[in-house]
Scaffold this motif. Structure first.
Motif, PDB file in Angstrom:
ATOM      1  N   ASP A 168       7.252   0.808  17.205  1.00 34.25           N
ATOM      2  CA  ASP A 168       6.555  -0.486  17.206  1.00 34.25           C
ATOM      3  C   ASP A 168       5.448  -0.436  18.249  1.00 34.25           C
ATOM      4  O   ASP A 168       5.721  -0.180  19.432  1.00 34.25           O
ATOM      5  CB  ASP A 168       7.509  -1.624  17.599  1.00 34.25           C
ATOM      6  CG  ASP A 168       8.449  -2.018  16.475  1.00 34.25           C
ATOM      7  OD1 ASP A 168       8.259  -1.546  15.337  1.00 34.25           O
ATOM      8  OD2 ASP A 168       9.374  -2.801  16.743  1.00 34.25           O
ATOM      9  N   ALA A 222      -3.240  -3.789   5.805  1.00 31.70           N
ATOM     10  CA  ALA A 222      -2.230  -2.826   5.339  1.00 31.70           C
ATOM     11  C   ALA A 222      -2.962  -1.529   5.016  1.00 31.70           C
ATOM     12  O   ALA A 222      -3.945  -1.530   4.253  1.00 31.70           O
ATOM     13  CB  ALA A 222      -1.533  -3.368   4.096  1.00 31.70           C
ATOM     14  N   GLY A 242       2.636   4.304   6.488  1.00 26.11           N
ATOM     15  CA  GLY A 242       2.070   2.966   6.289  1.00 26.11           C
ATOM     16  C   GLY A 242       1.935   2.241   7.613  1.00 26.11           C
ATOM     17  O   GLY A 242       2.892   2.154   8.393  1.00 26.11           O
ATOM     18  N   GLY A 289       3.171  -2.293  12.985  1.00 25.27           N
ATOM     19  CA  GLY A 289       4.412  -1.666  12.574  1.00 25.27           C
ATOM     20  C   GLY A 289       4.100  -0.483  11.657  1.00 25.27           C
ATOM     21  O   GLY A 289       3.050  -0.460  10.998  1.00 25.27           O
ATOM     22  N   THR A 294       0.837  -1.211   0.000  1.00 23.85           N
ATOM     23  CA  THR A 294       0.000   0.000   0.000  1.00 23.85           C
ATOM     24  C   THR A 294       0.869   1.257   0.000  1.00 23.85           C
ATOM     25  O   THR A 294       0.494   2.274  -0.584  1.00 23.85           O
ATOM     26  CB  THR A 294      -0.959   0.012   1.208  1.00 23.85           C
ATOM     27  OG1 THR A 294      -0.200  -0.225   2.405  1.00 23.85           O
ATOM     28  CG2 THR A 294      -2.051  -1.033   1.067  1.00 23.85           C
ATOM     29  N   GLY A 310       0.887  -1.310   9.358  1.00 20.79           N
ATOM     30  CA  GLY A 310       0.588  -2.740   9.251  1.00 20.79           C
ATOM     31  C   GLY A 310      -0.016  -3.171  10.570  1.00 20.79           C
ATOM     32  O   GLY A 310       0.678  -3.211  11.592  1.00 20.79           O
ATOM     33  N   TRP A 342       7.654  -7.038   5.353  1.00 27.58           N
ATOM     34  CA  TRP A 342       6.585  -7.038   6.354  1.00 27.58           C
ATOM     35  C   TRP A 342       5.570  -8.100   5.949  1.00 27.58           C
ATOM     36  O   TRP A 342       5.007  -8.044   4.857  1.00 27.58           O
ATOM     37  CB  TRP A 342       5.912  -5.669   6.429  1.00 27.58           C
ATOM     38  CG  TRP A 342       4.713  -5.635   7.330  1.00 27.58           C
ATOM     39  CD1 TRP A 342       3.400  -5.645   6.958  1.00 27.58           C
ATOM     40  CD2 TRP A 342       4.713  -5.572   8.772  1.00 27.58           C
ATOM     41  NE1 TRP A 342       2.582  -5.602   8.054  1.00 27.58           N
ATOM     42  CE2 TRP A 342       3.363  -5.556   9.181  1.00 27.58           C
ATOM     43  CE3 TRP A 342       5.721  -5.538   9.734  1.00 27.58           C
ATOM     44  CZ2 TRP A 342       3.009  -5.509  10.522  1.00 27.58           C
ATOM     45  CZ3 TRP A 342       5.356  -5.480  11.074  1.00 27.58           C
ATOM     46  CH2 TRP A 342       4.013  -5.457  11.455  1.00 27.58           C
ATOM     47  N   ALA A 396       3.618  -7.949  -0.909  1.00 25.84           N
ATOM     48  CA  ALA A 396       5.047  -7.619  -0.816  1.00 25.84           C
ATOM     49  C   ALA A 396       5.226  -6.416   0.103  1.00 25.84           C
ATOM     50  O   ALA A 396       5.794  -5.382  -0.283  1.00 25.84           O
ATOM     51  CB  ALA A 396       5.626  -7.348  -2.209  1.00 25.84           C
ATOM     52  N   GLY A 397       4.738  -6.572   1.336  1.00 27.89           N
ATOM     53  CA  GLY A 397       4.808  -5.479   2.303  1.00 27.89           C
ATOM     54  C   GLY A 397       6.253  -5.165   2.677  1.00 27.89           C
ATOM     55  O   GLY A 397       7.089  -6.069   2.775  1.00 27.89           O
ATOM     56  N   ARG A 398       6.526  -3.892   2.853  1.00 23.74           N
ATOM     57  CA  ARG A 398       7.881  -3.454   3.207  1.00 23.74           C
ATOM     58  C   ARG A 398       7.888  -2.958   4.650  1.00 23.74           C
ATOM     59  O   ARG A 398       6.983  -2.255   5.083  1.00 23.74           O
ATOM     60  CB  ARG A 398       8.334  -2.354   2.251  1.00 23.74           C
ATOM     61  CG  ARG A 398       8.487  -2.864   0.826  1.00 23.74           C
ATOM     62  CD  ARG A 398       9.008  -1.810  -0.132  1.00 23.74           C
ATOM     63  NE  ARG A 398       8.034  -0.755  -0.380  1.00 23.74           N
ATOM     64  CZ  ARG A 398       8.139   0.482   0.075  1.00 23.74           C
ATOM     65  NH1 ARG A 398       9.168   0.853   0.803  1.00 23.74           N
ATOM     66  NH2 ARG A 398       7.222   1.383  -0.223  1.00 23.74           N
ATOM     67  N   GLY A 399       8.942  -3.340   5.384  1.00 24.05           N
ATOM     68  CA  GLY A 399       9.107  -2.891   6.765  1.00 24.05           C
ATOM     69  C   GLY A 399      10.250  -1.899   6.868  1.00 24.05           C
ATOM     70  O   GLY A 399      10.870  -1.527   5.865  1.00 24.05           O
TER      71      GLY A 399
END
Ligand code: BTN
Length: 257
Positions: free
Chosen positions: A108, A65, A132, A118, A25, A134, A56, A47-50
């Motif tokens: 966090d 998300a 973003g 997150g 997202t 999560g 993520w 393909a979530g990014r942290g």
């Protein structure tokens, strides 16, 4: 998508786009040119990014998300946004009756020591930010980097009923937080963030972005949102601006050094 999805959240925004599936997202919103208070949500992020380039994990249908676009802020204060994003979420959850919720530096959101949400904030070339979130709603990924995770449901909340009011309150809170940052209310921001930050006063293990691991005691938040740490090896104090923090045992504030 109809107004039946997240109706209360939708009321807080200029637009809310709900996608059946998306890679990330944050990535989707970054490439959208739609101005204003716009958000995108999906229950199936593939393909979530942290933070720190990590992945993520968002189990489909269990973790939400959600990415929100924020208008540009001065560069010297925009660093408070990720901290405020976590703070607003913690405060909202506390108001909804969730006990034991707090924020581990930098942002966090945890119940006890288990991660509930997150946050990844990215600044766009226009100066706008994408925040973003999560949020583990019905379930949580297990063995997340060897750390505990939890969800709204696992924390004992009526997750199905709460998710829309929670997001609505978070978006409303983010608009207020944006105004605070814009007004330069640094003391008010810092004390609000410190109020939910469970890291302060704790013994911590810190891993720098370069992979250096040290232990120390987290003393306070610096004026720039960094974490002031007194190192256990006696090398003094420094302000951590990036990196990962683990909470070690609680420190009894009444115990002299
Ligand atoms: C972290 O704790 O490392 C931050 C995780 C942030 C994940 C959210 S999910 C919605 C948004 N889209 C992404 O790709 N990442 C953020």
């Amino acid at each position: 998508m109809t107004d039946e999805v997240f109706p209360r959240t939708r009321q807080e925004l200029d637009d809310l786009i709900v996608l059946d599936q998306v890679d990330s997202t944050n990535t989707w919103l970054r490439s959208s040119e739609q101005p204003g208070w716009v958000a995108v949500a999906s229950w199936n992020q593939t393909a979530g990014r942290g933070r720190a380039g990590r992945t993520w994990l968002s189990p489909a249908g269990q973790s939400l998300a959600f990415s929100l676009r924020l208008p540009a802020l001065p560069l010297d204060s925009v660093g408070w946004i990720p901290l405020l994003a976590g703070t607003v979420l913690v405060e909202t959850l506390q108001e909804m009756g969730l006990g034991g919720v707090g924020m581990k530096w930098p942002n966090d959101v945890q119940v006890g020591e288990a991660k509930l949400a997150g946050i990844l904030t990215e600044r766009l070339p226009s100066g706008d930010s994408v925040v973003g979130l999560g949020l583990n709603v019905f379930g949580s990924p297990q063995n997340l980097e060897g750390r505990d995770a939890t969800s709204l449901l696992e924390s004992g909340l009526d997750a199905a009923a709460l998710v829309d009011p929670l997001l609505a309150a978070w978006c409303r809170g983010m608009k207020q937080a944006h105004s605070l940052v814009e007004a330069g209310e640094r003391d008010a921001i810092s004390s609000r963030v410190s109020g939910v930050m469970t890291t302060l006063g704790r013994e911590v293990r810190v891993e720098s972005p370069e992979g250096q691991v040290r232990t120390g005691r987290a003393l306070s938040l610096h004026a720039n949102g960094g974490l002031l740490v007194a190192w256990a090896d006696g090398t003094g104090e420094s302000v951590l601006l990036a990196g990962d923090v683990w909470h070690l045992r609680a420190v009894d504030a009444a115990t002299p050094d």
